[in-house]
Design a protein around this motif. Sequence first.
Motif, PDB file in Angstrom:
ATOM      1  N   LEU A  30       0.826  -1.204   0.000  1.00 13.80           N
ATOM      2  CA  LEU A  30       0.000   0.000   0.000  1.00 13.80           C
ATOM      3  C   LEU A  30       0.858   1.250   0.000  1.00 13.80           C
ATOM      4  CD1 LEU A  30      -2.769   1.377   0.244  1.00 13.80           C
ATOM      5  CD2 LEU A  30      -2.630   1.056   2.719  1.00 13.80           C
ATOM      6  N   GLU A  31       2.026   1.167   0.611  1.00 15.74           N
ATOM      7  CA  GLU A  31       2.920   2.332   0.623  1.00 15.74           C
ATOM      8  C   GLU A  31       3.361   2.704  -0.792  1.00 15.74           C
ATOM      9  OE1 GLU A  31       3.109  -0.234   2.519  1.00 15.74           O
ATOM     10  OE2 GLU A  31       2.748   0.546   4.541  1.00 15.74           O
ATOM     11  N   GLY A  32       3.492   1.710  -1.659  1.00 15.48           N
ATOM     12  CA  GLY A  32       3.848   2.013  -3.038  1.00 15.48           C
ATOM     13  C   GLY A  32       2.771   2.784  -3.759  1.00 15.48           C
ATOM     14  N   LEU A  33       1.516   2.500  -3.425  1.00 17.05           N
ATOM     15  CA  LEU A  33       0.410   3.250  -4.033  1.00 17.05           C
ATOM     16  C   LEU A  33       0.358   4.669  -3.490  1.00 17.05           C
ATOM     17  CD1 LEU A  33      -1.916   2.706  -6.038  1.00 17.05           C
ATOM     18  CD2 LEU A  33      -3.366   2.208  -4.077  1.00 17.05           C
ATOM     19  N   LEU A  36       2.855   7.365  -4.962  1.00 17.33           N
ATOM     20  CA  LEU A  36       2.614   7.993  -6.262  1.00 17.33           C
ATOM     21  C   LEU A  36       2.337   9.483  -6.134  1.00 17.33           C
ATOM     22  CD1 LEU A  36       0.376   5.204  -7.882  1.00 17.33           C
ATOM     23  CD2 LEU A  36       2.802   5.622  -8.272  1.00 17.33           C
ATOM     24  N   ILE A  37       1.895   9.897  -4.948  1.00 20.94           N
ATOM     25  CA  ILE A  37       1.647  11.321  -4.685  1.00 20.94           C
ATOM     26  C   ILE A  37       2.249  11.664  -3.319  1.00 20.94           C
ATOM     27  CG2 ILE A  37      -0.427  11.666  -6.094  1.00 20.94           C
ATOM     28  CD1 ILE A  37      -2.081  10.940  -3.710  1.00 20.94           C
ATOM     29  N   ASP A  38       2.463  12.915  -3.100  1.00 24.38           N
ATOM     30  CA  ASP A  38       3.043  13.375  -1.838  1.00 24.38           C
ATOM     31  C   ASP A  38       1.909  13.666  -0.862  1.00 24.38           C
ATOM     32  OD1 ASP A  38       4.663  14.270   0.150  1.00 24.38           O
ATOM     33  OD2 ASP A  38       5.112  16.220  -0.784  1.00 24.38           O
ATOM     34  N   LEU A  39       1.593  12.660  -0.021  1.00 19.37           N
ATOM     35  CA  LEU A  39       0.502  12.845   0.935  1.00 19.37           C
ATOM     36  C   LEU A  39       0.904  13.694   2.123  1.00 19.37           C
ATOM     37  CD1 LEU A  39      -1.038   9.243   0.975  1.00 19.37           C
ATOM     38  CD2 LEU A  39      -1.878  11.266  -0.201  1.00 19.37           C
ATOM     39  N   ASN A  40       2.184  13.887   2.335  1.00 20.90           N
ATOM     40  CA  ASN A  40       2.631  14.697   3.483  1.00 20.90           C
ATOM     41  C   ASN A  40       2.648  16.182   3.172  1.00 20.90           C
ATOM     42  OD1 ASN A  40       3.080  12.357   5.004  1.00 20.90           O
ATOM     43  ND2 ASN A  40       5.154  12.119   4.129  1.00 20.90           N
ATOM     44  N   GLY A  41       2.525  16.521   1.905  1.00 23.08           N
ATOM     45  CA  GLY A  41       2.548  17.931   1.550  1.00 23.08           C
ATOM     46  C   GLY A  41       1.216  18.607   1.809  1.00 23.08           C
ATOM     47  N   ALA A  42       1.213  19.919   1.740  1.00 23.84           N
ATOM     48  CA  ALA A  42       0.008  20.707   1.979  1.00 23.84           C
ATOM     49  C   ALA A  42      -0.732  20.918   0.672  1.00 23.84           C
ATOM     50  CB  ALA A  42       0.369  22.046   2.621  1.00 23.84           C
ATOM     51  N   GLY A  43      -2.010  21.267   0.791  1.00 26.95           N
ATOM     52  CA  GLY A  43      -2.818  21.570  -0.374  1.00 26.95           C
ATOM     53  C   GLY A  43      -3.614  20.379  -0.858  1.00 26.95           C
ATOM     54  N   ARG A  44      -4.437  20.642  -1.852  1.00 19.09           N
ATOM     55  CA  ARG A  44      -5.279  19.598  -2.434  1.00 19.09           C
ATOM     56  C   ARG A  44      -4.478  18.816  -3.479  1.00 19.09           C
ATOM     57  NH1 ARG A  44     -10.830  20.536  -1.537  1.00 19.09           N
ATOM     58  NH2 ARG A  44     -11.243  22.514  -0.472  1.00 19.09           N
ATOM     59  N   LYS A  45      -4.779  17.525  -3.546  1.00 23.05           N
ATOM     60  CA  LYS A  45      -4.069  16.639  -4.480  1.00 23.05           C
ATOM     61  C   LYS A  45      -5.077  15.751  -5.191  1.00 23.05           C
ATOM     62  CE  LYS A  45      -0.080  16.555  -1.397  1.00 23.05           C
ATOM     63  NZ  LYS A  45      -0.762  17.465  -0.445  1.00 23.05           N
ATOM     64  N   SER A  46      -4.742  15.368  -6.419  1.00 25.02           N
ATOM     65  CA  SER A  46      -5.623  14.528  -7.245  1.00 25.02           C
ATOM     66  C   SER A  46      -5.221  13.069  -7.101  1.00 25.02           C
ATOM     67  CB  SER A  46      -5.543  14.946  -8.718  1.00 25.02           C
ATOM     68  OG  SER A  46      -5.932  16.291  -8.882  1.00 25.02           O
ATOM     69  N   LEU A  67      -7.724   6.005  -1.504  1.00 29.42           N
ATOM     70  CA  LEU A  67      -6.823   4.997  -2.070  1.00 29.42           C
ATOM     71  C   LEU A  67      -6.995   3.646  -1.381  1.00 29.42           C
ATOM     72  CD1 LEU A  67      -3.541   7.092  -2.495  1.00 29.42           C
ATOM     73  CD2 LEU A  67      -5.094   6.340  -4.294  1.00 29.42           C
ATOM     74  N   GLN A  68      -7.205   3.667  -0.065  1.00 35.27           N
ATOM     75  CA  GLN A  68      -7.335   2.413   0.663  1.00 35.27           C
ATOM     76  C   GLN A  68      -8.663   1.719   0.374  1.00 35.27           C
ATOM     77  OE1 GLN A  68      -6.752   3.397   4.773  1.00 35.27           O
ATOM     78  NE2 GLN A  68      -4.548   3.784   4.566  1.00 35.27           N
ATOM     79  N   ASN A  69      -9.752   2.451   0.396  1.00 35.36           N
ATOM     80  CA  ASN A  69     -11.087   1.846   0.300  1.00 35.36           C
ATOM     81  C   ASN A  69     -11.514   1.569  -1.133  1.00 35.36           C
ATOM     82  OD1 ASN A  69     -11.285   2.026   3.095  1.00 35.36           O
ATOM     83  ND2 ASN A  69     -12.218   4.071   3.003  1.00 35.36           N
ATOM     84  N   LEU A  70     -11.145   2.403  -2.082  1.00 31.17           N
ATOM     85  CA  LEU A  70     -11.612   2.233  -3.451  1.00 31.17           C
ATOM     86  C   LEU A  70     -10.638   1.429  -4.302  1.00 31.17           C
ATOM     87  CD1 LEU A  70     -13.770   2.884  -5.573  1.00 31.17           C
ATOM     88  CD2 LEU A  70     -12.453   4.920  -6.153  1.00 31.17           C
TER      89      LEU A  70
END
Length: 633
Positions: A30-33, A36-46, A67-70
Amino acid sequence: MAEIAEADAAQLHEEVVESKHRHISIQTKLEGLEMLIDLNGAGRKSCPLCPEEKFKACYSRKLRRHLQNLHWKVYVEFDGQKMCICHLPCRHPKPSQSGDQVLGRHVAHYHCVVCSVTIARKTDMVSHLKRHINKGETKSSYSGSQDVLFEEPATSGQVYEIMKELDTNVQLFPMYNTPQKSETYFNRKMKSNRQLVFCSLAVLAKEKSPLECLDAFGATGITGLQWAKHLRNAVKVTITDISEICVKMIKKNCELNQIQVGPRETEDVAGEFKGVPITTVEVTKMDANVMMHLHPFDYIHLDPFGTAVNFLDAAFRNVRNMGIISVTSTDTGSLFAKSPNVTLRHYSCHIVRTEYYKELAARMVVAAVARAAARCNKGIDVLLAVALEHFVLVVVRVLRGPTQADESAKKIRKLVHCQWCEERVFLKQGNMVDDTLPCNCHGSLPGKTAVQLGPLWSGPLFNTGFLRKMLLAAVQHSMADIQPLVKTLICESDCTTLKPVIHGASAFTNQECGVIIKTSQSEEDSGPADQSGKRKTVEESRNNVKKLKSDSSLEHPAFYYSIHRHSMRGMNMPKLNKFLQYLTEDGFRVSRTHFDPTGVRTDATLEQFKSVLTKYSIPPKNISATEANTPSS
């Protein structure tokens, strides 16, 4: 500790390199998924696996749950790789006439880790992976990268995929497995066909070198590139196609495999080519018939889309003596008696649907090849005839001379087939139809029970000596997929049952089903290959024909019987291997056949076949023998 750290770093490096060659929805953890994006950064992400119109940009906390549920919760695992569900527009909808993409709802799907196919349902993906396991395909062959673009003639921004087969990489357009939706066509199910053709060429390359080979229908060029990459200087490969797009694709694939295009295109490609080329391949844009009329070849491979009868005359027109022609026919509708009118139009044969329809198709193609060779005063020696689910492959050796042509033409005969019991026999000259069949259906039943089918090839379909050399070539080039098929063909050509593996004292030989494989000693005994390209004398040609006759198999029984088709109603028939043993004990030659998994090739008549089957069939436990033998009303 330092060694452990280095091992972990090496494993991490391998995972990073491998992740570059697979889809982003395929991860091990799951960490590899989440990486793919920087979850620790600020702001909205796609979301990296959803389009913007489906899932809008949000903060890291909500995106992690998404990401976890879908995506991660419904993954499909295979060989340590977890295939998450993907909502990206990966299926490339068919463009409209104006060139714009047709807008529509993109269906959620999975990306197969073994191949490049996309499947919508989870249960279908599980079944798809089970088929890969049954075929022994457990190594990922999908190395497509979405960062690489193909400039021409694709639409701007269109991506391509890279498929790897037999250590040969080829670029593919999207929808490559649908001829109506792609300019280049690539069929993954024809892998066994390409490997059989390669082995036949490898055997010929040991007899004479260098060979001039022609892949008359290049498409992606994978067949010719496999020849050049593995056989190197033993062959001079020419790949031709009538499509300009296919020719450009073949040249790109040559560059991808470190193969130089030449000799005509050497000056144009020399500046773009990087590194030392492995070998040189000639790529031309020309009609197959024109190419075969202009240049002589030692090996010609015909694999058109559909029937190949339109190209047989040109192939035999200029092929060299003792050369080989391989013909692949994919018009299974007409070959398997689903369209009798098309069969009559293309092959001039009348056929009906029978239990042995696959061998009927193979003999029909060989008859068409023999007639085309006879028109050029040439005969044929059938080396191999295979009929599988998607194609019919025929490999023949060309024998020059009117005498050889007459001998081949005499083996084209009509077949007498009983429509009631499905007994069959080739018609001899001067015999009546009903007097030829060994069954008594014409006397005990009213009306006409026998029909004439064909004309068909009545000679042998296999050459045992050539098949043994093909098996050796398959072992040397690590083609484990077709080795069981070739072994079955060898046993079928000899009409013998499978034998266990014999471990002898010699370290050079392994034997299975009567096949002896020599890895190093055989090459020394065979002597050096013929390096001279001169025309052989008449005496040498006669000696080669005599050698072919000695290598060819005995007159193996024509056609086979299905044990399920002729079993007794209400009786438990014996196992197939046990039944083969019973037939052998009664003095008959028997073997299994690749045409039908339940088929038995034997020299016994249908009446003798049924008598042995009835003798060893037993009634079920809850039914007495008297009730089982009572005929049903």
